[in-house]
Write an enzyme that holds these catalytic residues in place. Sequence first.
Site, PDB file in Angstrom:
ATOM      1  CB  THR A  75      -0.959   0.037   1.223  1.00  0.00           C
ATOM      2  OG1 THR A  75      -0.166  -0.011   2.428  1.00  0.00           O
ATOM      3  CG2 THR A  75      -1.927  -1.118   1.217  1.00  0.00           C
ATOM      4  CB  ALA A 102      -0.116  -2.908   9.813  1.00  0.00           C
ATOM      5  CB  SER A 161      -5.188   1.186  15.734  1.00  0.00           C
ATOM      6  OG  SER A 161      -6.446   1.692  15.348  1.00  0.00           O
ATOM      7  CE1 TYR A 212      -5.236  -1.747  11.309  1.00  0.00           C
ATOM      8  CE2 TYR A 212      -7.027  -0.431  12.249  1.00  0.00           C
ATOM      9  CZ  TYR A 212      -5.691  -0.579  11.906  1.00  0.00           C
ATOM     10  OH  TYR A 212      -4.808   0.447  12.161  1.00  0.00           O
ATOM     11  CE  LYS A 242      -2.150  -1.948  13.244  1.00  0.00           C
ATOM     12  NZ  LYS A 242      -0.792  -1.447  13.057  1.00  0.00           N
ATOM     13  CG  LEU A 275     -13.803  13.688   7.420  1.00  0.00           C
ATOM     14  CD1 LEU A 275     -15.009  13.296   6.582  1.00  0.00           C
ATOM     15  CD2 LEU A 275     -14.265  14.169   8.800  1.00  0.00           C
TER      16      LEU A 275
END
Length: 320
Positions: free
Chosen positions: A36, A74, A116, A140, A144, A191
């Site tokens: 990614t 990750a 997270s 997810y 974590k 966002l």
Amino acid sequence: MSRVLVTGGAGYIGGTTVALLLQRGFEVTVLDDCSTGHADSVPAGATFYQGSILDGDVVRKALAGCDAVIHFAAKSLVGESVEKPDLYRNNNIGGSQVLFDEMDGAGISRIVVSSSAATYGDSKVQPILETHKAHPTNPYGETKLAVDNLLTDLCAEENFAAISLRYFNVAGAMKIDSGWLTERHNPETHLIPNVLKATADKPLKIFGTDWDTKDGTCIRDYVHVVDLADAHLRALDALKAGAHEIINLGSGGGYSVREVVTTSSKVVGYEIPAVEVDRRAGDPAVLIASIEKAKSMLGWEPTRDLESMISDAYQSLTAV
Ligand SMILES: NC(=O)c1ccc[n+]([C@@H]2O[C@H](COP(=O)([O-])OP(=O)(O)OC[C@H]3O[C@@H](n4cnc5c(N)ncnc54)[C@H](O)[C@@H]3O)[C@@H](O)[C@H]2O)c1
């Protein structure tokens, strides 16, 4: 001179942290499979290995000469983790296990890790303290939490020194000599970049305006990526053998979706196209970090406000 291995250093937060490490005189090795991330996001001056943390051989090579690790690598899309939980478990937990085993083998025991807010799940009590019972609501967040638990064991059993930094929402960008380090997620689920990319044809969707908040829209806690990167460097200094600390990073306040849209309109100089739609299933009304522990243990607090995050993100997007 100290050399740090940064896994995921071709990603958004990892690349920014690499740039800050280099500015502060560290030597840096990056290990990233670019699944990614982007090779051209690795700042010049870092040694770059393109490979996976699942591959013990490349991890061993990348660890050579390092005395600490900052571990960002990750997969981090909540929706994708629901569709492909095994991929997330294998990459995030399995990959971390390989990394920790290779660190142990090489005698490297100092590590700072991206955790997270997703580890906490929903919470009726805000702001969320690190002592809040972890109860992730998606795969997810489960991965974590599992990595944090692995580190607790390693600190107790192998005398590792670890800090897990639990970020809430990260935004903004960093200007370096070669251009901007910025969010390049695909798909983009965050966002602020989505507000800035909204058009009349594809307006921003505001999910719910009837929440029990000051203006009816959801409240989330944002921190500027450069402030966040700075916290990682402070965490390196705060590591203690045998101890695993969990520390939240956020603004400690939070901003509503409407505030983000209004501030963005001010920054860009036109009204952000937005439509109000029904609430989205699974969204909590408010998510805010308590940052008292970050203040006391790291001497850290955010220095950049919402307008600065949006302004830097906007400049980075329009500069490309
Ligand atoms: N962005 C946020 O708001 C946020 C919030 C909370 C936590 N986090 C965590 O912060 C970290 C960085 O997030 P980001 O937003 O920079 O995402 P990102 O996708 O930009 O960065 C993650 C990097 O890890 C690399 N990677 C993934 N799997 C790998 C593997 N097996 N081997 C080597 N490299 C691998 C990717 O290629 C990418 O460069 C992640 O661990 C994420 O879960 C991010």
